[in-house]
Design a protein around this motif. Structure first.
Motif, PDB file in Angstrom:
ATOM      1  N   MET A 111       0.822  -1.210   0.000  1.00  0.00           N
ATOM      2  CA  MET A 111       0.000   0.000   0.000  1.00  0.00           C
ATOM      3  C   MET A 111       0.852   1.253   0.000  1.00  0.00           C
ATOM      4  O   MET A 111       0.407   2.299  -0.459  1.00  0.00           O
ATOM      5  CB  MET A 111      -0.890   0.019   1.242  1.00  0.00           C
ATOM      6  CG  MET A 111      -2.006  -0.987   1.158  1.00  0.00           C
ATOM      7  SD  MET A 111      -2.992  -0.965   2.621  1.00  0.00           S
ATOM      8  CE  MET A 111      -4.163  -2.230   2.203  1.00  0.00           C
ATOM      9  N   GLN A 112       2.050   1.154   0.525  1.00  0.00           N
ATOM     10  CA  GLN A 112       2.870   2.348   0.660  1.00  0.00           C
ATOM     11  C   GLN A 112       3.933   2.446  -0.409  1.00  0.00           C
ATOM     12  O   GLN A 112       4.893   3.188  -0.257  1.00  0.00           O
ATOM     13  CB  GLN A 112       3.509   2.368   2.055  1.00  0.00           C
ATOM     14  CG  GLN A 112       2.465   2.510   3.126  1.00  0.00           C
ATOM     15  CD  GLN A 112       2.996   2.221   4.480  1.00  0.00           C
ATOM     16  OE1 GLN A 112       4.117   1.760   4.615  1.00  0.00           O
ATOM     17  NE2 GLN A 112       2.204   2.474   5.498  1.00  0.00           N
ATOM     18  N   ASP A 113       3.772   1.669  -1.460  1.00  0.00           N
ATOM     19  CA  ASP A 113       4.668   1.809  -2.580  1.00  0.00           C
ATOM     20  C   ASP A 113       6.100   1.452  -2.213  1.00  0.00           C
ATOM     21  O   ASP A 113       7.043   2.138  -2.585  1.00  0.00           O
ATOM     22  CB  ASP A 113       4.628   3.253  -3.101  1.00  0.00           C
ATOM     23  CG  ASP A 113       4.813   3.289  -4.603  1.00  0.00           C
ATOM     24  OD1 ASP A 113       5.092   2.224  -5.146  1.00  0.00           O
ATOM     25  OD2 ASP A 113       4.700   4.358  -5.191  1.00  0.00           O
ATOM     26  N   ARG A 114       6.246   0.401  -1.454  1.00  0.00           N
ATOM     27  CA  ARG A 114       7.586  -0.074  -1.131  1.00  0.00           C
ATOM     28  C   ARG A 114       7.534  -1.584  -1.055  1.00  0.00           C
ATOM     29  O   ARG A 114       6.487  -2.193  -1.315  1.00  0.00           O
ATOM     30  CB  ARG A 114       8.076   0.556   0.184  1.00  0.00           C
ATOM     31  CG  ARG A 114       7.185   0.275   1.350  1.00  0.00           C
ATOM     32  CD  ARG A 114       7.556   1.118   2.558  1.00  0.00           C
ATOM     33  NE  ARG A 114       6.610   0.905   3.625  1.00  0.00           N
ATOM     34  CZ  ARG A 114       6.724  -0.038   4.541  1.00  0.00           C
ATOM     35  NH1 ARG A 114       7.741  -0.861   4.534  1.00  0.00           N
ATOM     36  NH2 ARG A 114       5.806  -0.174   5.463  1.00  0.00           N
TER      37      ARG A 114
END
Lengths: 397, 195, 395
Positions: free
Chosen positions: A57-60
């Motif tokens: 969800m946090q692009d990592r």
């Protein structure tokens, strides 16, 4: 436990030579061992999954270094936590400081005793199973308050007070929406509740008196979410306000116990929601209930529970946190009236002679009411969406 | 209003208490008698033609080598959100036992600025509601932005200055705390060399 | 306490409140200096009655590094690396403010090429800084995800800075009269890409995920209301002032670096979801300002392409030794008006006195007014909405 007793009786000469109390004790111990294993190993999985979901969800990427795709990360973390020194600050009340996490874990763990994994796989089929789960659930509150008080830390005390207020408040709507199901099933036994829902998706209590039970489900889910102290209701351990809330002073193994309890509670609450509204161990399609002659009920229950656990995580990584007064507002002024309303309406419908005599509620009045409510919900959703779109548009413009 | 007009207005009102106008400088200011600074400040804010409702900055300056008289100055930079003009007031105070009336009542922000001036220069603001040290520890001794300040050797029993031994070793060329890094690494960036 | 060094407390009033200061149902809660949400080493003492805060008192100075004393002991260009360390989230703005102040003393006018690069850098820095401000604000309120999304985009801006001057946090870039390095080839294209992506992805995503969120609005919209009068009296500047409805922006009011050539709006708080000047308004101003900065950057990039390239160190003085005089120069840093009061005595190559008017310092001095009667969770929301950086408060 039934399954275990039956298993024991397959051993030649068991029933003759072993007294009943001994075999029941043994079966209980084995069942407890299984549940304990499930409980303590579960979080290893949940934590990994939660971190991966958060990463997505946090692009990592989330954990990637220990093992392939970071699979062993939580195992490494667990080992670290177990071997870390448990620090006792000078001013803590030592006895209560140690007892508190044990109590919290016990409270979370005892919920497992009545979870029906299949008609036979259940540690104890209590007649008051639903009541038992709720009662045991409050045990952890005592543990949290003890932890906060014993820590001798103002932040921990704040966390404990918040958690007490929160859990006590949210238990009420949870129980109220549970009563809706109990009234429909006519029993507090979880086996009986699941039994009523067997035979496919359309028999789930979620659809009964559509949409009333959907609302009851949402109320129950929200309330249990708050009882598990998860975002947006995680104010007892709000890390940006209270540092870590009631477990500020805990470290090492004792901290791990709080962690364990949180994830276990999450599972138990989700499993309860699944049992009450989503058919528990009953498969959505009756044909999928058995595979090769084996009852795969446990798989269904766990799958449903995990799906709800995923929603817990999803919410956690999306929403900000409520404030204390807003939290209370949601509990007492939103959820409680709704659940009271549901009890009255569902109870009234159940005692309505026409329904009692087999009047097809769902076919006549119910559909009309459902259609109206559906229209209302749809327009509300559309309004919300339009409002939201306008917000974005105005912001962009 | 132009700085010259503001200056004239202040001099009309306060007469000889507003002196030494220097309106031609880059940042124009007038010097106000210390005792009347609070009055002047209140007037600056209240007067409808001035409305200097914002204290941009309150700074103290230590001037021990000033020819006419060694002194400290407190500088008030003012701004008006109504007329959008800027002006500055100055107060001359003696270097020892300096006391200035507070302007906290006029501009709220002066509270912390005055605490800072007290902390770093030792200027006492009379009538201040909460005159404590603000940046330095409460048990600090002295006021380090004064020009005659020398670093203390000890703070709370801890040695805070390098010892003579260390100084001697450093003078002999021994390196302290430079680690494995060279002073002139091979890949040093030489500005302009890429052209 | 065990035997140790006894601390000689010299000032009579000492630190903190005493037990006599609080009522029977009240408690003193010390928030910080080691607290996850005080944005650095800020300590706030609270008198709380349950969850309600009766009184709050900030204590600062834990990060005091004697900036002003240092300045008096290094030469004029030597101060610039120290200014970078004031507001370490927005270093470009700090050194720009100092450079402008000293340029006024030395009467140097940098070339338009240099000024345009300065504008681009300052605005990129403003976006990066507001990314951190809004992101951490979301995190203070419990929303973790927007923070990481915003930091992802800040990274790209930092990459450009690194490409230009070799540093990612403390740049030493704006020199007196010029810049340390010219922009590299391809800089314009890289900036255009950043701006385009910011406009298209980051900004709508931010508004979608955080600013439009009902819980976020509920948590911020009626909290921490700063009236216009209070804001001006306590010298709140930048987004904090504009959140209270005062449309004052130095870039418009007293243009420097050629800001008068760019077209941009000055966003002010609108009191959309509650009273004017609330935490939401201050944050909203920051969010819209990012958009405006992106606009300025686009225009400045157009301008930069047309301008004749000059040596960026052309006017950097070999030996900066201004004549006797003083200057108070302000510039619009991301956190508000950053003022430098520089006094030159005309004999030395080092400043006689440098005083920094830090916007965070003044904002924090108004804190106790706003924090009265809110809840503990709102204290966090308040600190975040003022967007303080302790490096600048404590200097």
């Amino acid at each position: 436990m039934d399954a275990l007793l039956r298993l024991f009786s397959l051993i030649p000469g068991w029933d003759q030579n072993v007294p009943a109390w001994a075999s029941i004790t043994l079966a209980g111990l084995v069942a407890a061992g299984l549940c304990l294993g499930f409980m303590s190993l579960g979080p290893v999985g949940y934590v990994y999954v939660e971190r991966k979901i958060a990463g997505f969800m946090q692009d990592r990427l989330g954990p990637m270094r220990v093992g392939p795709w970071g699979l062993l990360q939580t195992i490494a973390d667990t080992i670290k936590l177990l071997f870390k020194e448990a620090i006792f600050p000078a001013a803590v009340h030592k006895v209560m400081f140690v007892v508190a996490p044990c109590l919290v874990v016990t409270g979370a763990f005892m919920g497992f005793a009545v979870l029906p994994f299949s008609p036979t796989w259940q540690a104890a089929d209590l007649d008051v199973g639903a009541f038992y789960v709720i009662a045991i659930g409050s045990l952890s509150t005592v543990g949290l308050i003890m932890a906060g008080w014993a820590s001798n830390n103002k932040y921990a005390l704040f966390g404990a007070m918040r958690s007490a207020a929160q859990i006590v408040s949210y238990e009420i709507p949870a129980v109220m929406s549970l009563i809706v199901v109990v009234m429909i099933a006519g029993s507090l036994s979880l086996q009986a509740i699941v039994g009523e829902q067997a035979g496919g998706l359309h028999n789930w209590f979620l659809w009964k008196f559509f949409p009333l039970n959907v609302i009851a489900f949402l109320v129950f889910f929200t309330a249990t979410l708050a009882e598990c102290n998860r975002t947006p209701f995680d104010i007892p351990e709000a890390e940006s306000e209270l540092v870590a809330g009631f477990h500020t002073e805990y470290s090492g193994f004792f901290f791990a116990m709080f962690f364990l309890a949180e994830y276990t509670e999450m599972f138990v609450a989700s499993a309860m929601a699944a049992v009450l509204f989503l058919g528990g161990f009953a498969a959505p399609i009756p044909a999928l209930q058995t595979v090769g002659g084996f009852d795969i009920g446990p798989v269904w229950l766990i799958a449903k529970a995990w799906a709800l656990v995923f929603v817990h995580m999803w919410l956690r990584w999306t929403l900000p946190r409520l404030r204390v007064d807003q939290l209370m507002h949601v509990a007492w002024k939103v959820l409680l009236p709704i659940s009271l309303f549901l009890i009255v309406v569902v109870g009234g419908l159940l005692t309505w002679p026409a329904t009692a005599n087999g009047f097809p509620w769902d076919r006549w009045v119910g559909w009309l009411l459902s259609a109206l409510l559906f229209v209302y919900l749809a327009t509300t959703a559309a309004r919300a969406w339009r409002w939201h779109a306008r917000q974005v548009r105005e912001a962009v413009a | 209003m132009t700085p010259a007009e503001i200056c004239t207005k202040l001099q009309e009102k306060f007469g000889a208490d507003v002196v030494g106008p220097l309106v031609e400088a880059a940042s124009p200011f007038v010097v106000v008698t210390t005792e009347r600074i609070a009055e002047v400040a209140a007037f600056c804010k209240a007067d409808p033609a001035l409305v200097l409702d914002n204290l941009l900055c309150l700074s103290a300056v230590d001037l021990p080598k000033e020819k006419d008289q060694p002194r400290m100055e407190v500088v008030y930079h003012l701004f008006s959100y109504t007329h959008f003009h800027r002006f500055a007031l100055k107060v001359h105070v003696p270097r020892e036992g300096a006391r200035v009336p507070t302007v906290e009542a006029t501009w709220g922000v002066a509270n912390w600025h005055e605490r800072e001036a007290y902390d770093l220069f030792g200027i006492v603001f009379e009538g201040h509601s909460d005159l404590r040290r603000i940046l330095l520890p409460d048990d600090w001794q002295g006021h380090p932005l004064r020009k005659d300040w020398t670093d203390p050797e000890f703070y709370n029993g801890m040695r805070v200055k390098p010892t003579e031994q260390m100084a001697e070793r450093a003078l002999k060329g021994e390196e302290f705390g430079t680690g494995p890094f060279k002073h002139d690494p091979d890949n040093a960036h030489v500005p302009g060399s890429q052209a | 306490m065990s035997a140790g060094i006894t601390r000689p407390v010299t000032s009579a009033e000492s630190v903190g409140w005493r037990i006599d200061d609080i009522g029977p149902d009240e408690m003193i809660l010390s928030m910080g200096p080691q607290h996850p949400s005080t944005h650095g080493v800020l300590r706030i003492e609270l008198i709380t009655d349950g969850e309600l805060v009766r009184e709050a008192r900030p204590h600062i100075g834990y990060l005091h590094r004697c900036f002003e004393k240092h300045c008096e002991n290094v030469d004029y260009p030597g101060v610039i690396p120290y200014t970078d360390r004031l507001d370490y989230v927005a270093s470009m703005g700090n050194s720009l403010g100092y450079a402008l102040a000293v340029e006024k003393l030395l009467a140097i006018e940098p070339s338009p090429y240099v000024s345009t690069i300065r504008v681009i850098m300052a605005e990129l820095q403003r976006i990066a800084s507001h990314c951190v401000a809004v992101g951490t604000y979301g995190m203070d309120l419990g929303a973790f995800t927007p923070f990481l999304h915003l930091l992802r985009d800040r990274e790209k801006i930092l990459d450009v800075f690194e490409w230009t001057c070799g540093a990612r946090l403390l740049y030493n870039y704006n020199w007196i009269g010029g810049l340390s390095h010219d922009v590299p080839d391809g800089f314009v294209r890289a900036c255009r890409e950043i701006v385009a992506e910011f406009d298209k992805v980051t900004w709508p995503e931010l508004v979608n995920l955080l600013i439009g969120n009902r819980i976020f609005i509920e948590r911020t919209a009626k909290v921490g209301v700063v009236s216009r009068e209070l804001a001006i009296s306590y010298d709140l500047t930048g987004p904090n002032l504009r959140g209270s409805g005062v449309a004052y922006d130095l870039r418009k009011a007293e243009p420097y670096c050629g800001y008068e050539n760019y077209e941009f709006a000055v966003p002010v708080g609108e009191g959309k979801h509650g009273p004017l000047g609330s935490c939401f308004d201050r944050n909203w101003v920051r969010v819209v300002e990012m958009k405006e900065s992106a606009r300025i950057i686009s225009q400045a990039l157009d301008r930069l392409e047309k301008l004749e390239k000059t040596d960026v160190r052309e006017k950097v003085p070999k030996r900066a030794k201004p004549a006797k005089g003083e200057v108070f120069a302000r510039s619009e840093a991301p956190r508000g008006n950053l003022g430098y009061y520089v006094v030159a005595d005309g004999t030395a190559v080092n400043p006689y006195r440098v005083k920094v008017k830090s916007p965070c310092f003044t904002a924090m001095s108004a804190f106790h007014h706003v924090a009265r009667g809110v809840m503990i969770a709102d204290i966090i929301a308040l600190i975040g909405s003022f967007d303080v950086v302790l490096g600048e408060i404590d200097r």
